[in-house]
Design a protein around this motif. Structure first.
Motif, short mmCIF file in Angstrom:
data_model
loop_
_atom_site.label_atom_id
_atom_site.label_comp_id
_atom_site.label_asym_id
_atom_site.label_seq_id
_atom_site.Cartn_x
_atom_site.Cartn_y
_atom_site.Cartn_z
N UNK A 50 0.83 -1.21 0.00
CA UNK A 50 0.00 0.00 0.00
C UNK A 50 0.86 1.26 0.00
N UNK A 51 0.66 2.17 -0.93
CA UNK A 51 1.48 3.39 -0.97
C UNK A 51 1.07 4.37 0.12
N UNK A 52 2.01 5.22 0.50
CA UNK A 52 1.72 6.33 1.40
C UNK A 52 2.25 7.60 0.77
N UNK A 53 1.82 8.73 1.30
CA UNK A 53 2.29 10.01 0.75
C UNK A 53 3.79 10.18 0.93
N UNK A 54 4.39 9.47 1.88
CA UNK A 54 5.82 9.58 2.12
C UNK A 54 6.65 8.87 1.06
N UNK A 55 6.00 8.11 0.18
CA UNK A 55 6.72 7.40 -0.88
C UNK A 55 7.09 8.31 -2.05
N UNK A 56 6.58 9.54 -2.05
CA UNK A 56 6.80 10.46 -3.16
C UNK A 56 7.87 11.49 -2.83
N UNK A 57 8.50 12.01 -3.86
CA UNK A 57 9.44 13.14 -3.72
C UNK A 57 9.01 14.24 -4.69
N UNK A 58 9.05 15.50 -4.29
CA UNK A 58 8.65 16.58 -5.20
C UNK A 58 9.64 16.70 -6.36
N UNK A 59 9.09 16.92 -7.55
CA UNK A 59 9.92 17.09 -8.74
C UNK A 59 9.38 18.25 -9.58
N UNK A 60 10.05 19.42 -9.58
CA UNK A 60 9.64 20.52 -10.47
C UNK A 60 9.89 20.09 -11.93
N UNK A 61 8.83 19.83 -12.65
CA UNK A 61 8.98 19.10 -13.91
C UNK A 61 9.65 19.90 -15.02
N UNK A 62 9.57 21.22 -14.97
CA UNK A 62 10.24 22.00 -16.01
C UNK A 62 11.75 22.07 -15.78
N UNK A 63 12.20 21.48 -14.68
CA UNK A 63 13.63 21.33 -14.47
C UNK A 63 14.25 20.15 -15.19
N UNK A 64 13.41 19.25 -15.70
CA UNK A 64 13.93 18.07 -16.39
C UNK A 64 14.71 18.51 -17.63
N UNK A 65 15.96 18.11 -17.77
CA UNK A 65 16.75 18.51 -18.94
C UNK A 65 16.04 18.14 -20.25
N UNK A 66 16.02 19.12 -21.16
CA UNK A 66 15.38 18.91 -22.45
C UNK A 66 13.89 19.24 -22.47
N UNK A 67 13.33 19.57 -21.32
CA UNK A 67 11.89 19.82 -21.26
C UNK A 67 11.52 21.30 -21.30
N UNK A 68 12.50 22.18 -21.12
CA UNK A 68 12.19 23.60 -21.06
C UNK A 68 13.45 24.37 -21.45
#
Length: 269
Positions: free
Chosen positions: A228-246
């Motif tokens: 069962x997943x929990x909210x603690x399993x996630x990490x924030x990722x600002x998606x426009x920081x992904x190389x090649x995406x912006x």
């Protein structure tokens, strides 16, 4: 009603994986609600996709959801996904085709929780985590634990600058959450997903796109069903920081904006 659909730009790197089917759906959505639903269902009939309890996938108008019925429980019991004529549900349908096993696993988990606990004023911890995944997840696919650590530890300089050349060969991001995709029709710098880290062998990055999707679909679906997943399993990722995406992120000072790339915990040990 159709203007938002006209704004979809399939050349954006986060939308390109959905474009082959999405261009047809976009045209149908612009032509009208009934034509759009017919197009979705024609594609569904051509695919072997089932919902959380093994029912063949189909799409119905939102108004056809019976009064008092739970959205997730109805999908699990009937296979019918209530679908509005908007971008949010457009991308929800797209992800059913892109990652059908993950969507079915989420639906199965949601329906089981509804069976056990009913529908209350709040979803509860597990259903909140499942909804967070469904709406806003980014699959951070990684063959190097050091890069996963950098993400978890908010070490943006390592993740996006020092190790920039490793994107596409040691790690990648794939948008899963349909609400996040909706936001990215009009992208903005602070747009942030909830990254779900998927560890893969280095050979993953030599696979073509379709084989990568199948591997991710099977692996993540199994994890969701087994643990069962929990909210603690996630990490924030600002998606426009992904190389090649912006384009702006080609310049390292882009990542100095601490209102977006926030400092956080650093690697322990």
């Amino acid at each position: 009603m159709t203007l938002p659909f006209k704004r979809i730009d399939w050349t954006q790197p986060w939308l390109a994986p959905l474009a082959e089917r999405g261009v047809r759906w976009q045209s149908a959505a612009i032509d009208g609600y009934s034509i759009y639903l017919e197009t979705l269902n024609a594609d569904a009939r051509s695919m072997d996709i089932t919902t959380g309890r093994g029912k063949p996938l189909s799409f119905i108008a939102q108004d056809d959801l019976p009064a008092g019925a739970s959205y997730e429980a109805h999908i699990a019991a009937t296979g019918c996904v209530p679908t509005r004529h908007n971008l949010h549900d457009f991308f929800n349908a797209s992800i059913w085709f892109q990652f059908p096993r993950i969507k079915a696993a989420l639906n199965a988990r949601q329906a089981a929780q509804i069976d056990a606990l009913g529908i209350g004023p709040t979803r509860g911890v597990l259903r909140d985590a499942l909804t967070l995944f469904d709406e806003n997840a980014v699959l951070f696919v990684c063959a190097d634990p050091a890069l996963s650590d950098a993400l978890r530890d908010f070490d943006w300089r390592t993740l996006f600058v020092t190790r920039r050349a490793d994107w596409g060969v040691r790690c990648e991001a794939q948008i899963f959450g349909h609400a996040l995709l909706e936001k990215l029709v009009a992208p903005y710098k602070a747009c942030t997903g909830h990254a779900w880290i998927v560890a893969v062998p280095p050979g993953y990055f030599s696979l073509d796109d379709s084989k990568r999707r199948v591997l991710l679909d099977e692996r993540v679906a199994k994890t969701l069903l087994d643990h069962p997943p929990t909210s603690r399993d996630f990490a924030p990722l600002p998606v426009l920081g992904v190389p090649g995406w912006f384009p702006a992120n080609e310049f390292p000072p882009f990542y100095d904006d601490t209102s977006v790339f926030r400092p956080g915990r650093r690697h322990r040990g």
